[in-house]
Design a protein around this motif. Structure first.
Motif, short mmCIF file in Angstrom:
data_model
loop_
_atom_site.label_atom_id
_atom_site.label_comp_id
_atom_site.label_asym_id
_atom_site.label_seq_id
_atom_site.Cartn_x
_atom_site.Cartn_y
_atom_site.Cartn_z
N MET A 162 110.39 6.48 49.00
CA MET A 162 109.11 6.41 49.61
C MET A 162 108.17 6.55 48.59
N LYS A 163 106.64 6.18 49.13
CA LYS A 163 105.42 6.47 48.53
C LYS A 163 104.83 7.79 49.16
N ALA A 164 104.57 8.51 48.16
CA ALA A 164 103.68 9.84 48.68
C ALA A 164 102.92 10.36 47.63
N ILE A 165 101.78 11.10 48.09
CA ILE A 165 100.85 11.86 47.02
C ILE A 165 101.33 13.01 46.57
N VAL A 166 101.58 12.93 45.22
CA VAL A 166 102.08 14.34 44.69
C VAL A 166 101.16 14.91 43.75
N LEU A 167 100.81 16.41 43.94
CA LEU A 167 100.00 17.18 43.44
C LEU A 167 100.97 17.68 42.31
N GLU A 168 100.65 17.33 41.16
CA GLU A 168 101.54 17.68 39.82
C GLU A 168 100.67 18.97 39.23
N ASP A 169 99.57 19.19 39.27
CA ASP A 169 98.68 20.20 38.70
C ASP A 169 97.49 20.35 39.75
N LEU A 170 96.91 21.54 39.44
CA LEU A 170 95.70 21.61 40.28
C LEU A 170 94.68 20.60 40.26
N ASN A 171 94.26 20.00 41.35
CA ASN A 171 93.66 18.61 41.08
C ASN A 171 93.98 17.66 40.59
N GLN A 172 95.04 17.59 40.16
CA GLN A 172 95.77 16.34 39.47
C GLN A 172 96.75 15.74 40.39
N PHE A 173 96.73 14.64 40.81
CA PHE A 173 97.41 14.13 41.95
C PHE A 173 97.63 12.48 41.57
N SER A 174 98.83 11.89 42.29
CA SER A 174 99.05 10.28 41.98
C SER A 174 99.88 10.10 42.99
N LEU A 175 99.97 8.74 43.33
CA LEU A 175 100.80 8.14 44.40
C LEU A 175 102.17 7.79 43.36
N LYS A 176 103.11 8.39 44.06
CA LYS A 176 104.60 8.43 43.39
C LYS A 176 105.49 7.71 44.00
N GLU A 177 106.51 7.21 43.66
CA GLU A 177 107.62 6.85 44.46
C GLU A 177 108.74 8.03 44.16
N VAL A 178 108.98 8.57 45.26
CA VAL A 178 109.90 9.95 45.59
C VAL A 178 110.88 9.72 46.23
N TRP B 154 101.13 13.83 53.43
CA TRP B 154 100.42 12.63 52.93
C TRP B 154 101.19 11.91 52.24
N ALA B 155 102.37 11.30 52.92
CA ALA B 155 103.53 10.55 52.61
C ALA B 155 103.95 9.61 53.78
N GLU B 156 104.95 8.52 53.34
CA GLU B 156 105.23 7.74 54.22
C GLU B 156 106.55 8.44 55.14
N TYR B 157 107.07 9.49 54.63
CA TYR B 157 108.07 10.02 55.60
C TYR B 157 107.74 11.55 55.30
N VAL B 158 107.83 12.36 56.22
CA VAL B 158 108.01 13.94 56.01
C VAL B 158 108.98 14.41 57.02
N VAL B 159 109.55 15.67 56.42
CA VAL B 159 110.54 16.48 57.14
C VAL B 159 109.73 17.58 57.73
N ALA B 160 109.92 17.99 59.05
CA ALA B 160 109.12 19.08 59.72
C ALA B 160 110.07 19.93 60.47
N SER B 161 109.81 21.01 60.53
CA SER B 161 110.58 21.67 61.61
C SER B 161 110.36 21.17 62.97
N ALA B 162 111.43 21.06 63.90
CA ALA B 162 111.55 20.72 64.98
C ALA B 162 110.36 21.31 66.07
N LYS B 163 110.34 22.51 65.94
CA LYS B 163 109.61 23.49 66.46
C LYS B 163 108.13 23.34 66.19
N ASN B 164 107.68 22.77 65.03
CA ASN B 164 106.51 22.48 64.76
C ASN B 164 105.98 20.81 64.79
N CYS B 165 106.79 20.45 65.85
CA CYS B 165 106.35 18.93 66.39
C CYS B 165 105.96 19.12 68.11
#
Length: 348
Positions: free
Chosen positions: A4-20, A97-108
């Motif tokens: 999927m495509k996602a914003i990845v923070l690789e270092d502080l204030n350094q992010f990019s759109l990546k395929e993960v 900030w991604a096309e898919y995310v995993v979340a706890s069902a309790k947090n939905c």
């Protein structure tokens, strides 16, 4: 491997759109196809590594959002959410900030038909903060309220909530156009901190209305201005630092002789101390109030790949409303198949 495509923070204030890789939900978790995710102030400080929750780099930012549950990792709650539109909250691991995310069902929280995807994306941070503010006001029996940054998303929300509950609220802004914005909502008490007589008017309203609680997200000298202007036995809750300055200007005698105090307030800590029933009750209160009282103004939408533009726009137009990230959906040749009661997302 499915990606999927996602914003990845690789270092502080350094992010990019990546395929993960698309994450897989475990027991008690669900996989959500994201449809919208807001940019919150907490997200911005998280990009700088200054938020209270420190995540191990690299990670996907994004505190909250909305989408459709497409897979359950197991558990009755998770299975009941499959195929449903939900608001989700991700305080651990990767974010929204991604096309898919995993979340706890309790947090939905399953969204009702009256709540749009865009409003659902902003379900947690500001509406629940407003609920917590109102609980403080009522439990401590304050007769009137003061708030700073009143033209912000949470500021307008608290204003509408106080008007709904017939509680007087003094709204502090710093520009004339923000004064006009709040007048359109119907705010009766608005102060511009840029005016020469601001402190005198603040003191007058504090006394006349008996305002004994303030919610301050500016900090710096503003916190001292509030404390010094307010009545005896008052409290200022600091929940942000828009000024990016240390708190100052407090008259010690106000604390010593007038029983005034300053306290920090962090939603994460408040919610962590609440039990499951309390959280369920809060979520239902938001569901009931969200269409109108706790609604969020949306100013603009951006695709994930335009995050730099989205951040720049948000920083320059924070009073205009929330900025939403709308993930571009993975092509339609994907489908979902059932397997032993647990749905598995199959990517061809």
């Amino acid at each position: 491997m499915s990606t999927m495509k996602a914003i990845v923070l690789e270092d502080l204030n350094q992010f990019s759109l990546k395929e993960v890789p698309i994450p897989r939900p475990k027991q008690g978790e669900v996989l959500i196809r994201m449809e919208a995710a807001p940019i919150n102030p907490s997200d911005i400080v998280s990009l700088k590594g200054q938020y209270g929750i420190k995540k191990q780099l690299p990670f996907i930012p994004g505190l909250e959002g909305s989408g459709t549950v497409v897979e359950s990792g197991g558990g009755l709650l998770g299975w009941s959410l499959v195929g449903k539109r939900v608001a989700c909250y991700c305080d651990k691991g990767n974010g929204t900030w991604a096309e898919y995310v995993v979340a706890s069902a309790k947090n939905c929280v399953k969204l009702t038909a009256e709540i749009s995807t865009e409003q659902g994306a902003c379900f947690f941070a500001n509406p629940i903060t407003a609920i917590c503010f109102m609980d403080i006001i009522k439990e401590q029996r304050h007769q009137a309220v003061i708030q700073t940054a009143a033209a912000s998303a949470i500021g307008k929300m608290l204003l509408r909530y106080c008007m709904h509950e017939n509680i007087p609220i003094v709204n502090i802004v710093r520009r004339q156009e923000q004064v006009e914005m709040l007048r359109e909502i119907g705010a009766p008490y608005i102060l511009n901190s840029s005016d020469e007589n601001f402190q005198q008017e603040l003191r007058k309203l504090s006394v006349n209305l008996n305002a004994t609680v303030a919610f301050d997200c500016v900090a710096g000298e503003m916190t001292g201005t509030l404390i010094n202007a307010m009545c005896e036995n008052s409290v200022v809750y600091v929940y942000g630092s828009l000024s990016r300055q240390n708190i100052g200007g407090i008259d010690p005698s106000a604390l010593i002789f007038s029983n005034k105090r300053v306290e920090g307030l962090w939603l994460q800590r408040i919610m962590k101390e609440k039990g499951s029933i309390s959280k369920w009750n809060i979520a239902n209160r938001v569901l009931n109030l969200l269409p109108q009282v706790l609604k969020t103004d949306i100013s603009k939408e951006f695709e994930l790949g335009s995050l730099n533009d989205a951040l720049e726009f948000y920083k320059k137009n924070m009073s205009s409303g929330k900025v939403l990230l709308k993930p571009k959906l993975i092509p339609s040749n994907n489908h979902v198949e059932g397997e032993g009661g647990i749905l598995r997302l199959q990517i061809k």
